[in-house]
Design a protein around this motif. Structure first.
Motif, PDB file in Angstrom:
ATOM      1  N   ARG A  76       3.084  -2.675   5.902  1.00 21.56           N
ATOM      2  CA  ARG A  76       3.188  -2.217   4.525  1.00 21.56           C
ATOM      3  C   ARG A  76       3.908  -0.876   4.438  1.00 21.56           C
ATOM      4  NH1 ARG A  76       0.651   0.782   0.878  1.00 21.56           N
ATOM      5  NH2 ARG A  76      -1.163   1.315   2.156  1.00 21.56           N
ATOM      6  N   VAL A  80      -3.492   0.813  -3.994  1.00 16.98           N
ATOM      7  CA  VAL A  80      -2.999  -0.186  -3.043  1.00 16.98           C
ATOM      8  C   VAL A  80      -3.908  -0.250  -1.812  1.00 16.98           C
ATOM      9  CG1 VAL A  80      -1.061  -0.870  -1.585  1.00 16.98           C
ATOM     10  CG2 VAL A  80      -0.631   0.097  -3.854  1.00 16.98           C
ATOM     11  N   VAL A 111       4.574  -1.694  -2.851  1.00 18.63           N
ATOM     12  CA  VAL A 111       4.110  -2.603  -3.897  1.00 18.63           C
ATOM     13  C   VAL A 111       4.806  -2.261  -5.216  1.00 18.63           C
ATOM     14  CG1 VAL A 111       2.097  -3.351  -5.209  1.00 18.63           C
ATOM     15  CG2 VAL A 111       1.894  -2.918  -2.748  1.00 18.63           C
ATOM     16  N   TRP A 117       2.488  -7.129  -0.894  1.00 22.23           N
ATOM     17  CA  TRP A 117       3.586  -6.397  -0.258  1.00 22.23           C
ATOM     18  C   TRP A 117       4.267  -7.267   0.784  1.00 22.23           C
ATOM     19  CZ3 TRP A 117      -1.583  -5.429   0.353  1.00 22.23           C
ATOM     20  CH2 TRP A 117      -2.128  -5.692   1.617  1.00 22.23           C
TER      21      TRP A 117
END
Length: 301
Positions: A252, A236, A201, A195
């Motif tokens: 993120r 993730v 992502v 990321w």
């Protein structure tokens, strides 16, 4: 490996192109389907009346490179969790598979860097310096720079608006093109993407039709689909403890915070995943059916 299937969202012109053939593509093809064989069961489908929902079109992003390598294994020397990606491309109106279509994928590496643009670094800004190091910050924040709407990638950042940027180098890892078979399937071997600031992502994808496969690769045709593929948050989160993802200190953005993801599950590109929750580092298998309009042109502009 004991696979634990994951849900995928209940928590929520081309006018002329030539793709150069990469050496050893045939050998790579033989390497797929070993320990990380794709589970081809339970394919997506629509009703008899509607056949299939069109997969959402999204922006191409600034970091697409045409004339990519013809190959199924795009990993090169990149470290990360092994990922086998299996896509099925069908005509959304008739549900017939699209054979001999050219499918492109490209995505960043575990620390958020795109090949061909290494001088841009990571973090979504283009010119953001080298890949981050150190330890993870903990809870994903998705907080963008001051003055940027929440979840929105900075202008010109990877995967976001801002127009195409010219490559800065000759690296081409985590990029590739392959041909759909008679049933519309195409399989790639890569690593689970990382990321960078401002984006969740994801993997970029294009589908090209009406071109010609030659000894040199794929020529002509047009782009009938430009989209992005997304990952459920549960998977993730597990990657954050695995190197080299654990060295990525970029804030993120979660799936819910991302402004590119359409929020409509599989039709928006949300992948079906299978992996061992206790040992995700062993590998992930991802699959999705892409319902496209083969007579349309969607170049992602």
């Amino acid at each position: 490996m004991t696979d634990t299937p994951e849900d995928n969202g209940t928590s929520h012109d081309l006018t002329r192109r030539t793709v150069l053939m990469a050496g050893g593509a045939g050998a790579v093809a033989l390497g797929l389907g070993g320990a990380l064989a794709v589970d081809a069961s339970a394919e997506d489908g629509g009703t008899a009346d509607t056949c299939y929902t069109l997969t959402s079109e999204t922006v191409e992003g600034p970091y697409y490179i045409d004339a990519d390598r013809i190959r199924q294994d795009v990993t090169e020397d990149q470290e990360g969790i092994p990922l086998v990606l299996r896509l099925k491309v069908i005509d959304a109106e008739t549900c017939r598979p699209l054979k001999d279509a050219a499918v492109d994928i490209w995505h960043c590496n575990a620390v958020g860097v795109y090949s061909g643009y290494e001088a841009s670094g990571s973090g979504g800004g283009g010119g953001g310096g080298p890949a981050p190091g150190g330890t993870p910050t903990g809870t994903p924040t998705g907080a963008p720079p001051s003055g940027t709407p929440t979840g929105a990638p900075p202008s010109g950042g990877p995967g976001g608006p801002g127009g195409h940027q010219e490559p800065t180098d000759d690296s081409r890892y985590l990029r590739g093109t392959w041909r759909t078979d008679r049933r519309g399937y195409v399989t790639f071997r890569t690593v689970f993407p990382g990321w960078y600031q401002g984006r969740c992502v994801h993997i970029h994808v294009k589908v090209h039709v009406d071109g010609a496969w030659t000894d040199a690769g794929y020529e002509g045709g047009r782009t009938c689909h430009t989209g992005q593929l997304f990952f459920a948050e549960q998977a993730v989160l597990l990657t954050e403890a695995v190197e080299p993802y654990s060295t990525n200190t970029a804030p993120r953005t979660t799936l819910d915070e991302d402004t590119i993801y359409p929020g409509n599950g599989s039709a928006g590109g949300l992948l079906h995943l299978a992996y061992d929750r206790r040992h995700i580092a062993r590998g992930v298998r991802a699959r999705l059916t892409l319902g496209v309009a083969p007579d349309a042109t969607h170049d992602g502009g």
